[in-house]
Enzyme design. Structure first.
Site, short mmCIF file in Angstrom:
data_model
loop_
_atom_site.label_atom_id
_atom_site.label_comp_id
_atom_site.label_asym_id
_atom_site.label_seq_id
_atom_site.Cartn_x
_atom_site.Cartn_y
_atom_site.Cartn_z
N GLY A 34 0.79 -1.24 0.00
CA GLY A 34 0.00 0.00 0.00
C GLY A 34 0.82 1.28 0.00
N THR A 35 2.05 1.22 -0.55
CA THR A 35 2.82 2.48 -0.55
C THR A 35 2.19 3.49 -1.51
OG1 THR A 35 4.38 1.70 -2.24
CG2 THR A 35 5.00 1.34 0.06
N ASN A 36 1.60 3.00 -2.60
CA ASN A 36 0.90 3.94 -3.49
C ASN A 36 -0.30 4.56 -2.77
OD1 ASN A 36 2.01 4.08 -6.37
ND2 ASN A 36 2.11 1.89 -5.91
N MET A 40 -4.14 -7.45 -6.64
CA MET A 40 -3.68 -8.62 -7.39
C MET A 40 -4.82 -9.51 -7.86
SD MET A 40 -0.55 -8.03 -7.45
CE MET A 40 0.22 -9.54 -7.99
N ILE A 91 -7.85 -9.82 -11.09
CA ILE A 91 -8.32 -9.25 -12.36
C ILE A 91 -9.77 -8.80 -12.22
CG2 ILE A 91 -8.90 -9.86 -14.75
CD1 ILE A 91 -6.28 -11.55 -14.68
N ASN A 133 -5.44 1.92 -13.15
CA ASN A 133 -4.50 0.96 -12.57
C ASN A 133 -3.07 1.49 -12.74
OD1 ASN A 133 -3.49 -1.62 -11.60
ND2 ASN A 133 -3.01 -2.15 -13.72
N HIS A 193 0.89 0.15 -13.22
CA HIS A 193 1.63 -1.07 -13.59
C HIS A 193 3.13 -0.75 -13.67
CE1 HIS A 193 2.16 -5.06 -15.23
NE2 HIS A 193 3.01 -4.53 -16.09
N GLU A 236 -11.25 -4.68 -20.31
CA GLU A 236 -11.35 -6.12 -20.03
C GLU A 236 -10.06 -6.88 -20.33
OE1 GLU A 236 -13.11 -4.45 -22.18
OE2 GLU A 236 -12.89 -5.40 -24.13
N GLU A 246 6.29 5.68 -9.45
CA GLU A 246 4.85 5.38 -9.31
C GLU A 246 4.17 6.34 -8.33
OE1 GLU A 246 4.53 0.58 -10.08
OE2 GLU A 246 4.36 1.32 -8.06
C1 GRF Z 1 3.20 -1.48 -7.57
O1 GRF Z 1 4.51 -1.66 -7.97
C2 GRF Z 1 2.27 -1.53 -8.74
O2 GRF Z 1 2.84 -1.13 -9.93
C3 GRF Z 1 1.88 -2.97 -8.83
O3 GRF Z 1 1.84 -3.41 -7.50
C4 GRF Z 1 2.73 -2.64 -6.69
C5 GRF Z 1 2.00 -2.17 -5.48
O4 GRF Z 1 2.82 -1.60 -4.52
N1 GRF Z 1 0.63 -3.11 -9.55
P1 GRF Z 1 2.20 -0.95 -3.20
O5 GRF Z 1 1.31 -2.00 -2.55
O6 GRF Z 1 1.44 0.29 -3.58
O7 GRF Z 1 3.38 -0.64 -2.33
#
Ligand code: GRF
Length: 187
Positions: A14-16, A88, A90, A105, A107, A140, A172
């Site tokens: 969850g760092t994002n 994680m 779909i 999303n 990536h 999709e 990111e």
């Molecule tokens: C990120 O690197 C993102 O690109 C991928 O999953 C990772 C999630 O990182 N889809 P975090 O949980 O936000 O730290």
């Protein structure tokens, strides 16, 4: 400005999410985080929701009707944007149609290159010169929707999976918020 009520989907660190929470405190940032959904009860990211008094839900995705449960909650919280931040799982076509609003999303590659999992391993194996991250709309197809923003850096000889991951994540954390500002710039 009326901030869009947003739900962040997570599965891990969850760092994002953390950076989105911080940026959403800025009154000019277009979203407020109204809900966090995790499909993993041990996801560390849940702590950021707790710390910031943001409602969160843990959803068991093994249940047959889990997407209906999520849709019900999104309605209850009047969510008009979903951000997938390391979620994680779909998103099904059925869910996309039923929700009908924006889903984005993040990536860890320069899409359309390296869709799917184990990106850093494949990037190194392929001897890429550059890599980075992409924020895109969800459709999709896996990691397949229209691009909103991309950020890149040059790969060094000494880079390994760990360093690529760290460098990519740094980008990111800025890219996600910049993408959100970009999609709401004109509405
Ligand atoms: C990120 O690197 C993102 O690109 C991928 O999953 C990772 C999630 O990182 N889809 P975090 O949980 O936000 O730290």
């Amino acid at each position: 400005m009326v901030k869009k009520r947003t739900c962040i989907f997570i599965s891990g660190y969850g760092t994002n999410l953390k950076y989105l929470i911080n940026n959403s405190r800025n009154q000019n940032f277009p979203i407020r985080i109204s809900l966090v959904i995790s499909n993993n009860k041990r996801a560390k990211g849940i702590l950021y929701a707790k710390k910031n008094s943001i409602p969160y839900l843990v959803i068991n995705t093994n249940k047959r009707n889990f997407e209906n449960l999520i849709l019900k909650e999104l309605k209850k919280y009047k969510i008009s944007l979903i951000c997938l931040a390391g979620y994680m799982k779909i998103i099904s076509k059925k869910f996309l149609n039923a929700y009908g609003k924006k889903i984005i999303n993040i990536h860890p590659s320069l899409l359309p290159k390296f869709k799917g999992l184990n990106t850093f391993k494949r990037i190194l194996k392929n001897k890429e010169k550059k890599t980075g991250c992409t924020v895109h709309f969800v459709n999709e197809k896996l990691d397949g929707g229209a691009k909103i923003i991309q950020k890149s850096f040059f790969i060094n000889k000494n880079d390994n999976e760990e360093t690529l991951k760290n460098k990519t994540q740094k980008l990111e954390h800025r890219a996600f918020s910049e993408a959100i500002v970009k999609i709401f710039r004109y509405n």
